[in-house]
Enzyme design. Sequence first.
Site, PDB file in Angstrom:
ATOM      1  CG  ASP A   1      -1.944   1.121   1.179  1.00  0.00           C
ATOM      2  OD1 ASP A   1      -2.656   1.239   0.165  1.00  0.00           O
ATOM      3  OD2 ASP A   1      -2.012   1.887   2.152  1.00  0.00           O
ATOM      4  NE  ARG A   2       2.963   3.060   4.738  1.00  0.00           N
ATOM      5  CZ  ARG A   2       2.382   4.003   5.446  1.00  0.00           C
ATOM      6  NH1 ARG A   2       2.117   5.162   4.888  1.00  0.00           N
ATOM      7  NH2 ARG A   2       2.049   3.806   6.700  1.00  0.00           N
TER       8      ARG A   2
ATOM      9  CG  MET B   1      -9.991   8.239   3.238  1.00  0.00           C
ATOM     10  SD  MET B   1     -11.358   8.144   2.049  1.00  0.00           S
ATOM     11  CE  MET B   1     -11.123   9.675   1.158  1.00  0.00           C
ATOM     12  NE  ARG B   2      -0.760   5.654   2.137  1.00  0.00           N
ATOM     13  CZ  ARG B   2      -0.873   4.976   3.273  1.00  0.00           C
ATOM     14  NH1 ARG B   2      -1.414   3.777   3.281  1.00  0.00           N
ATOM     15  NH2 ARG B   2      -0.460   5.497   4.415  1.00  0.00           N
ATOM     16  CB  ALA B   3      -6.924   4.229  -3.156  1.00  0.00           C
TER      17      ALA B   3
END
Length: 665
Positions: free
Chosen positions: A193-194, A274-276
């Site tokens: 995910d990073r 919410m990173r996406a």
Amino acid sequence: MTTPFPFTAVVGQDDLRLALLLNAVSPAVGGVLVRGEKGTAKSTAVRALSALLPEVAVVPGCRFSCDPASPDPSCPDGPHEVGPGAHRPARMVELPVGASEDRLVGALDIERALAEGVKAFEPGLLADAHRGILYVDEVNLLHDHLVDLLLDAAAMGASYVEREGVSVRHAARFLLVGTMNPEEGELRPQLLDRFGLTVEVAASREPDQRVEVVRRRLAYDDDPAGFAARWAGEEAAVRQRIVAARELLPQVRLGDGALRQIAATCAAFEVDGMRADIVMARTATALAAWAGRTDVLAEDVRQAALLALPHRRRRNPFDAPGLDEDKLDRTLEEFSGESPDDDPDPDGPGGGGGGPAPDAGPQGGGDTGARPEEGDGGEPQPSGAGEQPAARAAEPFRTKALSVPGIGEGAAGRRSRARTEHGRATGARRPRGALTKLHLAATVQAAAPHQRARGRSGPGLVIRRDDLRQAAREGREGNLVLFVVDASGSMAARQRMSAVKGAVLSLLLDAYQRRDKVGLVTFRGSAADVALPPTSSVDAAAARLESLPTGGRTPLAAGLLKAHEVLRVERLRDPARRALVVVVTDGRATGGPEPVALAGRAARLFAAEQVASVVVDCESGPVRLGLAGQLAAELGGTAVTLDELRADAIAGLVKDVQGTSRRAA
């Protein structure tokens, strides 16, 4: 200095080059993960990118690349005054898979810290990569403790080094670029995910393009400098375009319509957090700047989704990453009511009020065909039933860990007890090589009796190298879980083989979570095959299992002997990694002369070598022969039925495996 292969000379790989260039335009995108088979120019393209990046301004003499316009107040080489600074090329720092913790984050001189109270710090790779590129080749093979350090640095934009209360902090903001071959194992979800973007690469199947790849590579190998000179014009043009896109980036307008499309797309694909959304917004903005536009269009949002979402969408562990492009197009169309060129009213209707586009639903259904007759060892077989079609695996379930007894010294993982560099301290020893984990109490105890002889006069201890003690630690290791699966006709009944595959899939999922290597041996007909040599790619094992055909006799002895040979070879390659053998069978042996006696002799080879083993008993029906239990006894292991493999029922099995192994020892 070696001349790098020009970035613009890379043939094809459009998605890879675009993802790297977008990160060059906007480092806030968050890096890129490149997935693909070996020999597809992954590393070549990444190394070539650094030559295209603009120079960075740094404080002269600062080992931590502080920006002279806003120096880091916590810099170990500081404090720095604001000034013009000096310029140097952007760095690309490569993190080797086998790097130590001190090489990554830096090292403190513990001896000077204890004796003199001086923070003597040697910067690591995170300091070198600050304001540049941190490149990790084969990132999926990186040790877990290094992954944790990368996660912390990427999340906080800083690196902290602590040794027994002595602490140093420095800024560490970098563009994280990783390459990996999925066949060698998957990446932990936290690190996955990073990465802002991900791309899949594969070798072209077009002969003309392959010819051009070979031609350019041979020309580069013959004369690297001359080859680079022929591409200097194209390199300069791309470099200028990057600079122009960076200057245009602050002027790019991300309208409310585009934001709604981004939010709707992330919701439709059920991404976590919410990173996406943020990464998609930054990527779409960078795409517009790269195209020389000041407005984000729907095509930018679509391309951003294809790069930012495949590794973030919610999926089963063994599903291949990717997006349903039809679903993506439906979602974008549904929320395209407002053009990005319009001046949106935040309080108005916006770009649509619908929810995410409906999913197409699951494809197909379960296997509802009639159950075929069993065919093995004199039992009737249907006409032409030498081989049955592959049955679909049943739904996997959660299992508890099987562990190998004793204490090992294998690769870091999460299954069995082991002596490791990380974990809880269990004692102290003299350091072998550089000191990494100080045992403070043992060090003080070793130095205390000699203080008067050493002429101590002040409050600090007089420490010598011989006083230092390394902490002995115990953690967890990953094991080799070798599955030996019976694919004969007696296992061919649809419902039974479906349940068997579901059980093995569940154990594979457990192996994935515990960072094990896995291997798969199957036996049917007259022989056994190594369907998958030991590998870290649990996905590959799941794929081979799904397509496994069944039918024929049961050469149990051949399967066990093949597994024994696999273990013998693997011990030579990786002697520290201990094995757990999982035999999935109903215990029948019908292939070859004296099949039962031969299988017993093969099983006793494992018992003689004290290999931890479990037999998953797949026998069904009202009459049970108990052959799997007899096989488990010959192996020196234990037997468990498919029903007992579930949930808490397996806890007793772990104790049985450990108890049996201790009695054998």
